[in-house]
Scaffold this active site. Structure first.
Site, PDB file in Angstrom:
ATOM      1  N   TYR A   1       0.836  -1.200   0.000  1.00  0.00           N
ATOM      2  CA  TYR A   1       0.000   0.000   0.000  1.00  0.00           C
ATOM      3  C   TYR A   1       0.876   1.257   0.000  1.00  0.00           C
ATOM      4  CZ  TYR A   1      -3.307   3.493   1.821  1.00  0.00           C
ATOM      5  OH  TYR A   1      -4.074   4.614   2.002  1.00  0.00           O
TER       6      TYR A   1
ATOM      7  N   ALA B   1       3.964   1.633  -1.012  1.00  0.00           N
ATOM      8  CA  ALA B   1       4.638   1.799  -2.296  1.00  0.00           C
ATOM      9  C   ALA B   1       3.697   2.399  -3.341  1.00  0.00           C
ATOM     10  CB  ALA B   1       5.182   0.458  -2.782  1.00  0.00           C
ATOM     11  N   SER B   2       2.445   1.952  -3.338  1.00  0.00           N
ATOM     12  CA  SER B   2       1.485   2.480  -4.313  1.00  0.00           C
ATOM     13  C   SER B   2       1.171   3.948  -4.040  1.00  0.00           C
ATOM     14  CB  SER B   2       0.195   1.649  -4.306  1.00  0.00           C
ATOM     15  OG  SER B   2      -0.579   1.872  -3.133  1.00  0.00           O
ATOM     16  N   LYS B   3       1.156   4.345  -2.773  1.00  0.00           N
ATOM     17  CA  LYS B   3       0.846   5.731  -2.439  1.00  0.00           C
ATOM     18  C   LYS B   3       2.051   6.655  -2.650  1.00  0.00           C
ATOM     19  CE  LYS B   3      -3.520   5.369  -1.389  1.00  0.00           C
ATOM     20  NZ  LYS B   3      -4.564   6.079  -2.159  1.00  0.00           N
TER      21      LYS B   3
END
Length: 261
Positions: free
Chosen positions: A157, A159-161
Site C-alpha cells: 500500500y 509503495a502504491s501511495k
C-alpha cells in the site's frame, strides 16, 4: 453571491462512501455539478441522493466505473464528453488497502493495490485530461500519510501511495501549460469503513483488539483524535478553489500531525 465552483463540472472516482462521499458533498456545496463514480453503482447513487443543489442548476449524476479497466474508463470518458463536453475538476479518489507482513504479501495483493491506487489514477487522468485542456482546471489525487511515512504491514500500500505523489508531481509539470493544477492530499488515520477493516487486520497481526488499534492511532496523532472524511474534503475544497490557483505539485498532509511524530 456566486459560489466558488458554481457552473463547474466535477468528476470523482471512488465516491460511494468515506472520503470520496465527503468530497462529493463538498463539491456540491461549492456549486459544482458532481459526477459521482464508484465500482458499485448503488453506493454511487446513494451518494448522489445526499448532494445539495444550492445554485438550483446542479444536476448530479452517478456512474459505475472500474478504474482498473481501460475500456471501462474510456467508455465513461466518452459519455462525459458527449453529455458535458468538458470537466473542470477531476478528483482521483478510488483506493484500496490490505495489510500483511512483506513475506506474506501475495503477488495478487501487490497487484490489486497498485492496479487501483495508481494504475486506475493514471487511466482516469489520461482519459479525462483532454476535456480539461482548453480552459484549464484542477486535478486532486488521494494519496496517504503512508506516501510520506512508511509503516510496517503496509509495504504494498505504501509503495502504491508513494507512486501517487510521484505521478502528481510529474502531471503538475506536464499539465501546467494548460493551466491545470495537480495536487494530492495525504490523509492520516481516517475514520471510514476501510479503517473498520484495517483495525481488524492490524489487530490480528499485532495481537490487539480493534479498539486498542484505534486508540493507538489516536495516541499517534498530536491533535488527539481521528481524521474524519470531512477534514480531507475541506482541504480538497481549498485546492479546487480560486484561492489555490497558484498551488500545484503539492502533497498536502491532512493528518493532525501524525505524519511528523
Amino acid at each position: 453571491m456566486k459560489l466558488p465552483n458554481e457552473g463547474q463540472i466535477a468528476f470523482i472516482t471512488g465516491a460511494g462512501s468515506g472520503i470520496g462521499r465527503a468530497i462529493a458533498k463538498c463539491f456540491a456545496k461549492l456549486g459544482a455539478t458532481v459526477i459521482v463514480t464508484d465500482l458499485n453503482l448503488d453506493t454511487a447513487e446513494e451518494t448522489v441522493s445526499m448532494l445539495e443543489n444550492p445554485t438550483g442548476k446542479q444536476v448530479h449524476e452517478a456512474m459505475a466505473l472500474d478504474v482498473t479497466k481501460k475500456a471501462d474508463v474510456w467508455r465513461v470518458a466518452d459519455v462525459v464528453k458527449e453529455k458535458y463536453g468538458t470537466i473542470d475538476i477531476l478528483m482521483n479518489n478510488a483506493g484500496v488497502s490490505s495489510m500483511k507482513r512483506i513475506e506474506d504479501i501475495t503477488e495478487e495483493e501487490w497487484d490489486f493495490n497498485f492496479n487501483v491506487n495508481i494504475k486506475g489514477m493514471f487511466l482516469v487522468t489520461q482519459a479525462l485530461v483532454p476535456l480539461m485542456k482548453e480552459k484549464g482546471g484542477r486535478i486532486v489525487n488521494t494519496a496517504s500519510m503512508a506516501a510520506k511515512k512508511a509503516d510496517p504491514l503496509l509495504a504494498h500500500y505504501t509503495a502504491s501511495k508513494f507512486a501517487v505523489v510521484g505521478f502528481t508531481q510529474a502531471a503538475a509539470i506536464e499539465f501546467s501549460q494548460y493551466k491545470i493544477t495537480v495536487n494530492c492530499v495525504c490523509p492520516g488515520f481516517v475514520k471510514t469503513s476501510m479503517q473498520d477493516r484495517e483495525v481488524v487486520w492490524e489487530g490480528n497481526l499485532r495481537g490487539m483488539t480493534p479498539d486498542e488499534v484505534r486508540q493507538d492511532y489516536i495516541n499517534r496523532t498530536p491533535l488527539g483524535r481521528m481524521c474524519f472524511p470531512e477534514d480531507v474534503a475541506d482541504v480538497v475544497g481549498f485546492l479546487v478553489s480560486p484561492q489555490a490557483s497558484f498551488v500545484t505539485g503539492e502533497a498536502v498532509n491532512v493528518a493532525g500531525g501524525a505524519n511528523i511524530v
